[in-house]
Design an enzyme around this catalytic site. Structure first.
Site, PDB file in Angstrom:
ATOM      1  N   ASP A 120      32.411  35.165  41.420  1.00 40.23           N
ATOM      2  CA  ASP A 120      33.067  34.994  39.989  1.00 40.23           C
ATOM      3  C   ASP A 120      34.127  33.554  40.019  1.00 40.23           C
ATOM      4  O   ASP A 120      35.140  33.935  40.165  1.00 40.23           O
ATOM      5  CB  ASP A 120      33.773  36.284  39.571  1.00 40.23           C
ATOM      6  CG  ASP A 120      34.058  36.099  38.032  1.00 40.23           C
ATOM      7  OD1 ASP A 120      34.174  34.950  37.474  1.00 40.23           O
ATOM      8  OD2 ASP A 120      34.752  36.912  37.572  1.00 40.23           O
ATOM      9  N   TYR A 124      39.353  40.894  38.624  1.00 41.06           N
ATOM     10  CA  TYR A 124      39.100  41.070  37.330  1.00 41.06           C
ATOM     11  C   TYR A 124      37.657  40.141  36.851  1.00 41.06           C
ATOM     12  O   TYR A 124      37.669  38.905  37.477  1.00 41.06           O
ATOM     13  CB  TYR A 124      40.275  40.452  36.263  1.00 41.06           C
ATOM     14  CG  TYR A 124      39.718  40.615  34.996  1.00 41.06           C
ATOM     15  CD1 TYR A 124      39.820  41.936  34.497  1.00 41.06           C
ATOM     16  CD2 TYR A 124      39.676  39.650  33.961  1.00 41.06           C
ATOM     17  CE1 TYR A 124      39.470  42.143  33.206  1.00 41.06           C
ATOM     18  CE2 TYR A 124      39.515  39.539  32.696  1.00 41.06           C
ATOM     19  CZ  TYR A 124      39.344  40.851  32.086  1.00 41.06           C
ATOM     20  OH  TYR A 124      38.989  41.309  30.694  1.00 41.06           O
ATOM     21  N   LYS A 148      36.105  29.719  31.069  1.00 47.57           N
ATOM     22  CA  LYS A 148      37.166  28.803  30.980  1.00 47.57           C
ATOM     23  C   LYS A 148      36.923  27.317  30.898  1.00 47.57           C
ATOM     24  O   LYS A 148      36.592  26.674  29.877  1.00 47.57           O
ATOM     25  CB  LYS A 148      38.197  29.262  31.945  1.00 47.57           C
ATOM     26  CG  LYS A 148      38.363  30.870  31.662  1.00 47.57           C
ATOM     27  CD  LYS A 148      39.610  31.397  32.615  1.00 47.57           C
ATOM     28  CE  LYS A 148      39.918  32.735  32.157  1.00 47.57           C
ATOM     29  NZ  LYS A 148      39.836  33.933  32.923  1.00 47.57           N
TER      30      LYS A 148
HETATM   31  C1  LIG Z   1      39.116  35.402  32.432  1.00 51.15           C
HETATM   32  C2  LIG Z   1      38.097  35.656  33.677  1.00 51.15           C
HETATM   33  C3  LIG Z   1      37.010  36.577  33.289  1.00 51.15           C
HETATM   34  C4  LIG Z   1      36.594  36.899  31.796  1.00 51.15           C
HETATM   35  O1  LIG Z   1      36.570  36.028  31.088  1.00 51.15           O
HETATM   36  P1  LIG Z   1      36.634  36.313  29.595  1.00 51.15           P
HETATM   37  O2  LIG Z   1      36.017  34.702  28.824  1.00 51.15           O
HETATM   38  O3  LIG Z   1      38.297  36.498  29.155  1.00 51.15           O
HETATM   39  O4  LIG Z   1      35.707  37.286  28.861  1.00 51.15           O
HETATM   40  C5  LIG Z   1      35.982  36.972  34.182  1.00 51.15           C
HETATM   41  N1  LIG Z   1      36.322  36.616  35.635  1.00 51.15           N
HETATM   42  C6  LIG Z   1      37.287  35.788  35.805  1.00 51.15           C
HETATM   43  C7  LIG Z   1      37.665  35.616  37.395  1.00 51.15           C
HETATM   44  C8  LIG Z   1      38.382  35.506  35.072  1.00 51.15           C
HETATM   45  O5  LIG Z   1      39.360  35.018  35.267  1.00 51.15           O
END
Ligand SMILES: *Cc1c(COP(=O)(O)O)cnc(C)c1O
Length: 430
Positions: free
Chosen positions: A238, A144, A266
């Site tokens: 990511d 994701y 995060k």
């Molecule tokens: C949470 C997440 C996102 C998206 O971040 P948001 O702050 O929710 O937009 C993108 N990539 C990874 C790997 C994530 O865990």
């Protein structure tokens, strides 16, 4: 436990907010029941509006590595907020937080802040496309990367590697440049490169946390790096979730493979909305105002958010051995879940990376999304409900990752394992 006020709150919310929530997973759709509405957090605990207390293994889906309302982060936020919430002008806080992050990672010279992980990835991909002059990208099923159009992709029909939109509202024209590969399967990536020479970037969660916790194998990442080099394609890690979570250096602390670009989110915001994308000076110089690739944000680098992130990262860096303790607790917890499942002869597999943990109700170890989908979702839903009723707040989907925070004690882990034994018994009897 009673949930009367949460039930009322959910009904009221549902009248003015679709599904009663601002992010779909929060609605408890895959486990059933009403989501508890939260009133406050304190360390490892969450308290809902009915006064129920939970040990929180969600930690706002990752950011809160020091738990709720950490006094140092709280202090930094309050002091900064008193000076004004936003200026739309540069502040020294942005530089300080950028320095903290950049100094941790090889190959990254500069970064830019945004307000979410979604924005970080969307901007990184635009920059990768701008820097390479190519349109196509490769992503992996089950990873994701936020909810931007080009990344809401599912497998198309048959053996084609080009994806189809996974949500209405995303035109097929916007996903036709996204190729889909299988996690931990280098052949599937080779097939993508066969179908398209012109690939700007490959984006991957090097420790996948959005299909449950599924780490990439080292040989796979090494081969991926090689393929990217052969084709002049940029490799993007990511690390929105794994950054400062899988280790102090994120997933990059666990692999010898170096990416060309990294996205963060995060933990770097310490609980405030922050994302960032980073790369070498050469790549980042393509970004406006230095270069032609446009990207912007009214609240980007918000001082209060920067202060929260800075307090968090400084605290982490001052205490690097923290991760040993977090990982030990995560391992202990997963050993406990495993033993509880074994006692009832329930198939369970577990995984730990630093402060991240995951488990599947599954016979076999999980290496990719298809295997993850082979898990027993019914067993998970029941286990989740039973744990919740015993004051243990786990992620409300089988495809999420759990988090240990520095506020968690051995006693809390023991208490959680005791709850797991009782909950597995109920799953076995169902
Ligand atoms: C949470 C997440 C996102 C998206 O971040 P948001 O702050 O929710 O937009 C993108 N990539 C990874 C790997 C994530 O865990």
């Amino acid at each position: 436990m009673t949930y009367d006020r949460s039930i009322q709150a959910f009904e009221a919310a549902s009248r003015v907010i679709p599904g009663g929530v601002d992010s779909p997973v929060r609605a408890f759709g895959s486990v059933g029941g009403t989501p508890p509405f939260m009133e406050r957090g304190e360390g490892a605990y969450l308290f809902d509006v009915d006064g129920n207390r939970y040990v929180d293994y969600v930690q706002s889906w990752g950011p809160l590595i020091f738990g709720h309302a950490d006094s140092d982060i709280e202090k930094a936020v309050i002091e900064t907020a008193k000076k004004g919430l936003s200026f739309g002008a540069p502040t020294e806080l942005e530089t300080a937080l950028a320095e903290e992050i950049v100094s941790m990672f090889e190959g990254i010279d500069k970064l830019r802040f945004v307000s979410s992980g979604t924005e970080a990835v969307m901007s990184a991909i635009r920059l990768a496309r701008g820097a390479t002059g190519r349109d196509n990208i490769i992503k992996f099923k089950g990873c994701y990367h936020g909810h931007s159009d080009a990344l809401l992709v599912q497998a198309g029909s048959g053996a084609v590697t080009f994806g189809a939109p996974s949500s209405p509202g995303v035109p097929a024209d916007l996903t036709k440049h996204t190729l889909l590969a299988t996690y931990n399967d280098i052949e599937s990536v080779t097939a993508c490169f066969r179908d398209s020479e012109e690939i700007a970037c490959v984006i991957i969660e090097p420790v996948a946390g959005n299909m449950g916790l599924v780490p990439a194998e080292e040989e796979f990442l090494t081969a991926l790096r090689k393929l990217c080099d052969m084709h002049g394609t940029l490799l993007i890690f990511d690390e929105v979730m794994s950054g400062f979570r899988a280790s102090l250096k994120g997933a990059q602390g666990l692999t010898a493979v170096k990416p060309d670009m990294v996205t963060f989110g995060k933990v770097i915001g310490g609980g405030m909305p922050v994302g960032a994308f980073a790369a070498s000076a050469a790549i980042m110089s393509q970004l406006s105002p230095e270069g032609p690739v446009y990207q912007a944000g009214t609240l980007s680098g918000n001082p209060v958010a920067m202060a929260a992130g800075l307090a968090s990262l400084r605290k982490l860096k001052a205490n690097p051995s923290l991760y040993i303790g977090l990982a030990e607790k995560a391992k202990k917890l997963m050993r406990g879940f495993q033993a509880a499942a074994d006692a009832e002869e329930i198939p369970l597999v577990t995984e730990v990376r630093g402060s991240m943990f995951g488990f599947f109700f599954s016979e076999r170890a999980v290496k990719n999304f298809e295997e993850a989908q082979g898990n027993d979702e019914k067993a998970f839903a029941l286990f989740h409900r039973e744990m919740l009723s015993r004051g243990i707040y786990l992620a409300c989907s089988a495809y999420e990752t759990g988090f240990i925070s520095a506020a968690m004690t051995e006693e809390m882990i023991d208490e959680t394992i005791t709850a797991a034994y009782a909950s597995m018994r109920v799953v076995a009897d169902s």
